[in-house]
Design a protein around this motif. Structure first.
Motif, mmCIF file in Angstrom:
data_model
loop_
_atom_site.group_PDB
_atom_site.id
_atom_site.type_symbol
_atom_site.label_atom_id
_atom_site.label_comp_id
_atom_site.label_asym_id
_atom_site.label_seq_id
_atom_site.Cartn_x
_atom_site.Cartn_y
_atom_site.Cartn_z
ATOM 1 N N GLY A 388 0.843 -1.191 0.000
ATOM 2 C CA GLY A 388 0.000 0.000 0.000
ATOM 3 C C GLY A 388 0.876 1.238 0.000
ATOM 4 O O GLY A 388 1.890 1.285 0.704
ATOM 5 N N VAL A 389 0.510 2.239 -0.789
ATOM 6 C CA VAL A 389 1.336 3.438 -0.950
ATOM 7 C C VAL A 389 0.534 4.663 -0.550
ATOM 8 O O VAL A 389 -0.604 4.851 -0.999
ATOM 9 C CB VAL A 389 1.821 3.592 -2.412
ATOM 10 N N ALA A 390 1.123 5.503 0.302
ATOM 11 C CA ALA A 390 0.547 6.805 0.656
ATOM 12 C C ALA A 390 1.624 7.857 0.493
ATOM 13 O O ALA A 390 2.792 7.612 0.815
ATOM 14 C CB ALA A 390 0.017 6.804 2.083
ATOM 15 N N MET A 391 1.229 9.041 -0.012
ATOM 16 C CA MET A 391 2.202 10.087 -0.322
ATOM 17 C C MET A 391 1.918 11.356 0.489
ATOM 18 O O MET A 391 0.750 11.729 0.676
ATOM 19 C CB MET A 391 2.181 10.407 -1.821
ATOM 20 N N PHE A 392 2.977 11.982 0.937
ATOM 21 C CA PHE A 392 2.896 13.285 1.608
ATOM 22 C C PHE A 392 3.178 14.389 0.581
ATOM 23 O O PHE A 392 4.098 14.251 -0.210
ATOM 24 C CB PHE A 392 3.929 13.356 2.724
ATOM 25 N N PRO A 393 2.392 15.445 0.572
ATOM 26 C CA PRO A 393 1.307 15.799 1.503
ATOM 27 C C PRO A 393 -0.072 15.385 1.012
ATOM 28 O O PRO A 393 -1.062 15.664 1.686
ATOM 29 C CB PRO A 393 1.423 17.311 1.563
ATOM 30 N N ARG A 394 -0.158 14.728 -0.115
ATOM 31 C CA ARG A 394 -1.462 14.444 -0.713
ATOM 32 C C ARG A 394 -2.341 13.571 0.164
ATOM 33 O O ARG A 394 -3.543 13.804 0.302
ATOM 34 C CB ARG A 394 -1.251 13.769 -2.068
ATOM 35 N N ALA A 397 -0.941 14.538 6.431
ATOM 36 C CA ALA A 397 -0.053 15.621 6.848
ATOM 37 C C ALA A 397 0.877 15.222 7.982
ATOM 38 O O ALA A 397 1.752 15.992 8.351
ATOM 39 C CB ALA A 397 -0.881 16.834 7.277
ATOM 40 N N ASP A 398 0.682 14.039 8.531
ATOM 41 C CA ASP A 398 1.548 13.609 9.639
ATOM 42 C C ASP A 398 1.857 12.127 9.497
ATOM 43 O O ASP A 398 1.295 11.419 8.649
ATOM 44 C CB ASP A 398 0.896 13.900 10.991
ATOM 45 N N ALA A 399 2.765 11.656 10.366
ATOM 46 C CA ALA A 399 3.235 10.271 10.272
ATOM 47 C C ALA A 399 2.106 9.273 10.491
ATOM 48 O O ALA A 399 1.980 8.288 9.750
ATOM 49 C CB ALA A 399 4.349 10.043 11.302
ATOM 50 N N ALA A 400 1.251 9.540 11.487
ATOM 51 C CA ALA A 400 0.190 8.579 11.807
ATOM 52 C C ALA A 400 -0.784 8.406 10.647
ATOM 53 O O ALA A 400 -1.158 7.280 10.290
ATOM 54 C CB ALA A 400 -0.550 9.033 13.069
ATOM 55 N N SER A 401 -1.187 9.516 10.033
ATOM 56 C CA SER A 401 -2.156 9.418 8.933
ATOM 57 C C SER A 401 -1.534 8.762 7.709
ATOM 58 O O SER A 401 -2.182 7.966 7.017
ATOM 59 C CB SER A 401 -2.707 10.798 8.587
ATOM 60 N N LEU A 402 -0.270 9.066 7.422
ATOM 61 C CA LEU A 402 0.390 8.436 6.274
ATOM 62 C C LEU A 402 0.478 6.918 6.460
ATOM 63 O O LEU A 402 0.177 6.152 5.534
ATOM 64 C CB LEU A 402 1.793 9.020 6.098
ATOM 65 N N HIS A 405 -3.024 5.356 6.180
ATOM 66 C CA HIS A 405 -3.533 5.314 4.812
ATOM 67 C C HIS A 405 -2.758 4.320 3.947
ATOM 68 O O HIS A 405 -3.339 3.653 3.078
ATOM 69 C CB HIS A 405 -3.486 6.715 4.206
ATOM 70 N N ALA A 406 -1.452 4.190 4.190
ATOM 71 C CA ALA A 406 -0.680 3.179 3.464
ATOM 72 C C ALA A 406 -1.156 1.775 3.841
ATOM 73 O O ALA A 406 -1.226 0.872 2.998
ATOM 74 C CB ALA A 406 0.806 3.338 3.762
ATOM 75 N N ASP A 407 -1.502 1.594 5.116
ATOM 76 C CA ASP A 407 -2.032 0.310 5.572
ATOM 77 C C ASP A 407 -3.369 0.004 4.898
ATOM 78 O O ASP A 407 -3.629 -1.129 4.467
ATOM 79 C CB ASP A 407 -2.202 0.361 7.090
ATOM 80 N N LEU A 408 -4.227 1.014 4.776
ATOM 81 C CA LEU A 408 -5.512 0.815 4.099
ATOM 82 C C LEU A 408 -5.304 0.449 2.636
ATOM 83 O O LEU A 408 -5.993 -0.427 2.089
ATOM 84 C CB LEU A 408 -6.355 2.089 4.205
ATOM 85 N N ALA A 409 -4.356 1.121 1.995
ATOM 86 C CA ALA A 409 -4.076 0.804 0.592
ATOM 87 C C ALA A 409 -3.537 -0.614 0.451
ATOM 88 O O ALA A 409 -3.841 -1.314 -0.532
ATOM 89 C CB ALA A 409 -3.075 1.812 0.032
ATOM 90 N N MET A 410 -2.765 -1.055 1.447
ATOM 91 C CA MET A 410 -2.246 -2.430 1.408
ATOM 92 C C MET A 410 -3.393 -3.448 1.489
ATOM 93 O O MET A 410 -3.410 -4.438 0.762
ATOM 94 C CB MET A 410 -1.253 -2.636 2.550
ATOM 95 N N TYR A 411 -4.367 -3.182 2.354
ATOM 96 C CA TYR A 411 -5.516 -4.092 2.442
ATOM 97 C C TYR A 411 -6.335 -4.076 1.163
ATOM 98 O O TYR A 411 -6.902 -5.099 0.763
ATOM 99 C CB TYR A 411 -6.384 -3.716 3.644
#
Length: 696
Positions: A388-394, A397-402, A405-411
């Motif tokens: 799962g891939v998450a990009m900052f700042p899109r 905005a912080d480590a926890a949300s990134l 969201h990367a975990d959600l994309a992985m699922y």
């Protein structure tokens, strides 16, 4: 002139005392250099008193070594005062050596010490209180002063070389420097003595009242020597204590460093851990915002790793995780961060990447390298990653949300077939909340046994009679309606509810079979889908047999269907479990055959009686000749292996006729009977002589 001679034993004693005094002084220098504050002052005072008294005692003994034809004595007050210059000079010398270990410092320290020794000597000689006064020969007097300065500077300069020398040579250099300084102190004294001239008939006014006698000299020597030895002993003890303290400090420092490393690294793979990544992102994201560059977080999970641990053991699993860590490091740049979050979860942090296409290329590289089989303890093992891939700042905005969201994309990648990657989309958060809610509702539904089982008949293609049933679970949801397995079975697998779901289905099927038998209905085998997680559970067979005993059923009434892809994962372990089921009298079938790329040699070893042809081939045969050829090849293969075939998803008479002609014995689909609630099944079971297609 008055005749002068010296006691050789006292001369040697004075020389030995001076050398010991110098060695002790040089030992104290190290203690002062390593100390700070009051401790350094205390060592300086202690060293100055010991060394100064030693030089003074050497001078006093040297004076007692002087033998003249008249009695001599020494003014006690002036003799004592003569020690003051050398004590002060020694203290200044020790401090300069410890705090300014330079060439200039050595020259200055040597000069101060030389002047102190000279002052002590001539003040001490004055304590004789001669009448008439002593006459001095200038050349010898000047020689004593020059020797004091030159010898002190040379000895101290030699001592300064000790700290730059090899450890094995330091002791010898210190001894040489001590002999040089002791010889200098003794030489100054005896040169000064040579410079003296006693007038004929001269007398010492202190001969009766002052200090005198050989016993006194020996007592002074003994006291001074003991003081020097005490100083040396304290210095050596302090050095040993300091070494021990430094060793403890080093060990504590190493332990502190090790604990600090463990706090921010994974012990198994030596990769950064969760805390390290969070700290990195907390530092990196503000910089990225300020300098306007992007950061990507890749959440990597290994599909099928649990089965490696369960079948081959944790040691093999650990070694495999280390190989995955190496593959991940090889997939990215050296400046990027690869971390292990725990278990089979890894995180990759990429900064200053060029584009989203570049991220896709990196994901493809990770998929290729991590999926490659590796040999561990003689076993060839592999596990495919879902990324799962998450990009900052899109995407945050912080480590926890990134990370979230990367975990959600992985699922999401797992839901799309695993062994792939997905970029985060806002809809995934809503889907995650929906999954969480549905998971909680599923747990409650299982506890309340709200799920129901429908049954789809299996029909003999030649006679159209019912020869079996397939149990298909349904969830009558209060708000969402009747949910099919595709909506909640994957959720049950990911949330750890699949085993409980399997037990609920098995009990409902067993209870229903017992009810039908009690009504005198003819029974046919009921097929139940079973997951890989259930088969790998060590208590699966025990619980299964217990349920059948409870309802008084024979194992031949139950057929288990396992998908081809599940059967091929950890085939050795799966094969053992399936053989155990076969030995108990259960039947087995391979479901969705043709979609799992199974090995024919493995298929031949599986204790199965039936192959179920996936409906995608059956329904695609009319449009795609390849699907038709594959289906016919599967039927021919099954015949060669003496296995029965069941075709799924038959919807037209043309499909049924073609499959029958190809040699397929059994089919199921909407052409015959759709899945029915348990209440409608007895009509099928009673119509033993009636074709299924004619039953309303």
């Amino acid at each position: 002139m008055m005749a002068v001679s010296y006691n050789p034993w006292l001369v040697l004693l004075s020389l030995a005392l001076a050398a010991l005094d110098a060695y002790v002084a040089f030992s104290v220098v190290g203690r002062i250099a390593r100390s700070r504050g009051p401790v350094a002052v205390l060592w300086t005072a202690f060293g100055a008193l010991a060394m100064g008294s030693g030089v003074w005692a050497m001078h006093f003994i040297g004076m007692l070594a002087l033998q003249v034809p008249i009695p001599l004595g020494y003014d006690s007050r002036q003799t004592t005062l003569s020690a003051v210059p050398v004590v002060l000079a020694t203290g200044a010398t020790l401090w300069l050596l410890a705090r300014h270990p330079t060439r200039t410092g050595a020259v200055l320290a040597g000069g101060v010490l030389g002047l102190g020794m000279t002052a002590m000597h001539y003040l001490g000689v004055a304590a004789l209180d001669m009448q008439p006064a002593i006459a001095w020969r200038a050349p010898w007097t000047a020689a004593s002063v020059l020797l004091a300065l030159a010898g002190s500077i040379a000895a101290i300069a030699l001592h300064s070389v000790i700290w730059r020398s090899d450890r094995r040579r330091r002791w010898w250099l210190r001894v040489l420097a001590a002999l040089m300084l002791g010889g200098t102190a003794t030489g100054v004294h005896y040169l000064g003595m040579i410079a003296m001239q006693f007038a004929p008939g001269a007398v010492s006014l202190q001969a009766r009242a002052g200090l005198h006698g050989l016993g006194l000299g020996l007592a002074v020597s003994l006291v001074s020597g003991l003081l020097l030895l005490l100083t040396l002993g304290v210095s050596l003890a302090h050095r040993q204590l300091q070494r021990h303290t430094e060793a403890i400090s080093r060990e504590l420092g190493q332990a502190r460093d090790a604990l600090s490393w463990l706090a921010y690294h994974d012990e198994l793979t030596a990769l950064p851990n969760r805390a390290n990544v969070l700290d990195l992102l907390d530092r990196l994201l503000p910089l990225a915002s300020e300098e306007r560059f992007e950061v990507a977080v890749l959440f990597v999970d290994l599909d099928g790793f649990k089965s490696i641990n369960d079948t081959l053991g944790h040691e093999v699993g650990d070694e495999f995780l280390r190989s995955v860590a190496d593959a991940l490091r090889a997939s990215v740049r050296s400046r990027d961060t690869v971390a292990r979050f725990g278990g089979d979860e890894f995180v990759v942090v990429l900064e200053r990447f060029r584009s989203e296409q570049n991220l896709s290329a990196i994901c493809q590289k990770i998929l290729s390298l991590v999926s490659h089989p590796v040999t561990v303890a003689g076993h060839s093992v592999s596990a495919t990653p879902s990324i799962g891939v998450a990009m900052f700042p899109r995407d945050g905005a912080d480590a926890a949300s990134l990370l979230r969201h990367a975990d959600l994309a992985m699922y999401s990648a797992k839901e799309h077939g695993k062994a792939g990657y997905c970029f985060y989309q806002p809809r995934m958060s809503e889907q995650a909340r929906d999954r969480l809610l549905l998971s909680a509702e599923l747990r409650e539904a299982l506890q309340r046994e709200e799920l129901v089982v429908h049954y789809q008949p299996k029909v003999a293609l030649d006679t159209r009679r019912v020869v079996g049933l397939e149990a298909l679970v349904r969830w009558p949801h209060a708000e969402r309606g009747l949910l099919l397995p595709t909506h909640f079975v994957p959720l049950a697998e990911s949330s750890g509810l699949i085993a409980q779901l399997g037990r609920v289905v098995l009990r409902q099927v067993a209870r229903q079979l017992a009810l039908w038998r009690a009504r005198g209905l003819p029974l046919v085998p009921v097929a139940i889908n079973v997951s890989l997680q259930e088969i790998q559970d060590g208590q699966f067979v025990t619980g299964l047999l217990g349920t059948l005993r409870e309802f008084g059923l024979h194992p031949s009434l139950i057929e288990f269907e396992i998908t081809e892809s599940a059967a091929m994962k950890n085939a050795e372990h799966t094969l053992r479990q399936l053989r155990q089921l076969e030995a108990q009298g259960f039947r087995m079938a391979i479901d969705d055959f043709g979609t799992g790329f199974s090995s024919l040699s493995q298929l031949r070893q599986l204790p199965t009686q039936t192959i179920k042809i996936d409906q995608s081939f059956v329904q695609g045969a009319e449009r795609n000749p390849a699907d038709r050829d594959i289906t016919e090849a599967i039927i021919a293969l099954a015949r060669k292996l003496r296995l029965g075939t069941v075709a799924e998803g038959i919807e037209t008479e043309a499909q049924a006729a073609w499959l029958r002609e190809a040699g397929c014995g059994t089919g199921q689909g909407f052409l015959f009977v759709p899945p029915l609630p348990a209440s409608q099944v007895p009509a099928l079971l009673l119509a033993e002589r009636t074709p299924a297609s004619s039953i309303p």
